[in-house]
Scaffold this motif. Structure first.
Motif, PDB file in Angstrom:
ATOM      1  N   HIS A 121       0.851  -1.190   0.000  1.00 26.14           N
ATOM      2  CA  HIS A 121       0.000   0.000   0.000  1.00 26.14           C
ATOM      3  C   HIS A 121       0.886   1.239   0.000  1.00 26.14           C
ATOM      4  O   HIS A 121       1.928   1.268   0.663  1.00 26.14           O
ATOM      5  N   ASN A 122       0.466   2.261  -0.716  1.00 25.30           N
ATOM      6  CA  ASN A 122       1.281   3.476  -0.800  1.00 25.30           C
ATOM      7  C   ASN A 122       1.516   4.138   0.557  1.00 25.30           C
ATOM      8  O   ASN A 122       2.558   4.754   0.761  1.00 25.30           O
ATOM      9  N   ILE A 173      -7.716  -4.967   4.959  1.00 27.38           N
ATOM     10  CA  ILE A 173      -6.800  -4.133   4.182  1.00 27.38           C
ATOM     11  C   ILE A 173      -7.490  -2.807   3.894  1.00 27.38           C
ATOM     12  O   ILE A 173      -8.712  -2.737   3.779  1.00 27.38           O
ATOM     13  N   ARG A 174      -6.723  -1.793   3.770  1.00 29.56           N
ATOM     14  CA  ARG A 174      -7.266  -0.447   3.630  1.00 29.56           C
ATOM     15  C   ARG A 174      -7.561  -0.096   2.185  1.00 29.56           C
ATOM     16  O   ARG A 174      -7.012  -0.686   1.264  1.00 29.56           O
ATOM     17  N   ARG A 195      -4.541   3.122  -3.145  1.00 28.13           N
ATOM     18  CA  ARG A 195      -3.739   2.610  -4.249  1.00 28.13           C
ATOM     19  C   ARG A 195      -2.730   1.584  -3.743  1.00 28.13           C
ATOM     20  O   ARG A 195      -2.010   1.829  -2.788  1.00 28.13           O
ATOM     21  N   TRP A 196      -2.684   0.452  -4.418  1.00 27.81           N
ATOM     22  CA  TRP A 196      -1.801  -0.647  -4.063  1.00 27.81           C
ATOM     23  C   TRP A 196      -0.893  -0.978  -5.234  1.00 27.81           C
ATOM     24  O   TRP A 196      -1.299  -0.926  -6.394  1.00 27.81           O
ATOM     25  N   GLU A 212      -6.581   0.081  -7.491  1.00 28.23           N
ATOM     26  CA  GLU A 212      -7.231   0.925  -6.490  1.00 28.23           C
ATOM     27  C   GLU A 212      -8.245   0.081  -5.719  1.00 28.23           C
ATOM     28  O   GLU A 212      -9.121  -0.541  -6.330  1.00 28.23           O
TER      29      GLU A 212
END
Length: 156
Positions: free
Chosen positions: A103-104, A129-130, A133-134, A154
């Motif tokens: 994750h960014n 998981i959040r 953007r991954w 995304e």
């Protein structure tokens, strides 16, 4: 008072302002848990650059294509779906597919998962998981064929 006395004061004020802004930025960067996130074992990755480029060339020669999507969150988690297709657009079945997700905002905590095939699509349910953007580093193996790709997706 002499004329021009304000110039040394203005220059000193500008320099002090610059130092103050830099101190604030340094403190903000130090408070960010990802401020010091680096690629795991980046030295080994740099040393193996030629091998990495050879693997990328071999992946390109296969002609395989990968695409990834996240489903909306549900009660059990969020589904990740990766499609893997050959150069003719046909689904690639029976591959061993692994994905490393980064994750960014949490680059220091990569998540590695294996995906299960269902009807030519590879899926995994990810818990907690959040959104956002991954980066997805896809590694696929089928027989002697090896494929790797880096995707971005995304998560809603």
């Amino acid at each position: 008072m002499k004329r021009g006395w304000q110039w040394p004061v203005l220059i000193t004020a500008a320099l002090l302002f610059t130092v103050g802004v830099n101190v604030v930025m340094l403190l903000a960067a130090g408070a960010d848990p990802n401020g010091t996130a680096v690629e795991p074992d980046y030295y080994r990755k740099a040393v193996e650059w030629d091998r990495t480029m050879a693997r990328q060339a071999a992946s390109a020669a296969l002609g395989w294509q990968a695409a990834a999507t996240f489903e909306a969150p549900s009660a059990v988690g969020r589904d990740l779906e990766v499609t893997l297709r050959d150069r003719d657009g046909e689904p690639i079945r029976d591959a061993d597919l692994r994905v490393t997700l980064i994750h960014n905002l949490e680059a220091s905590h990569p998540l590695a998962v294996g995906l299960a095939e269902r009807d030519g699509r590879y899926t995994a349910t990810l818990r907690a998981i959040r959104s956002g953007r991954w980066e997805l580093r896809v590694e696929a193996r089928r027989g002697t064929a090896r494929f790797s790709s880096t995707l971005h997706a995304e998560a809603p």
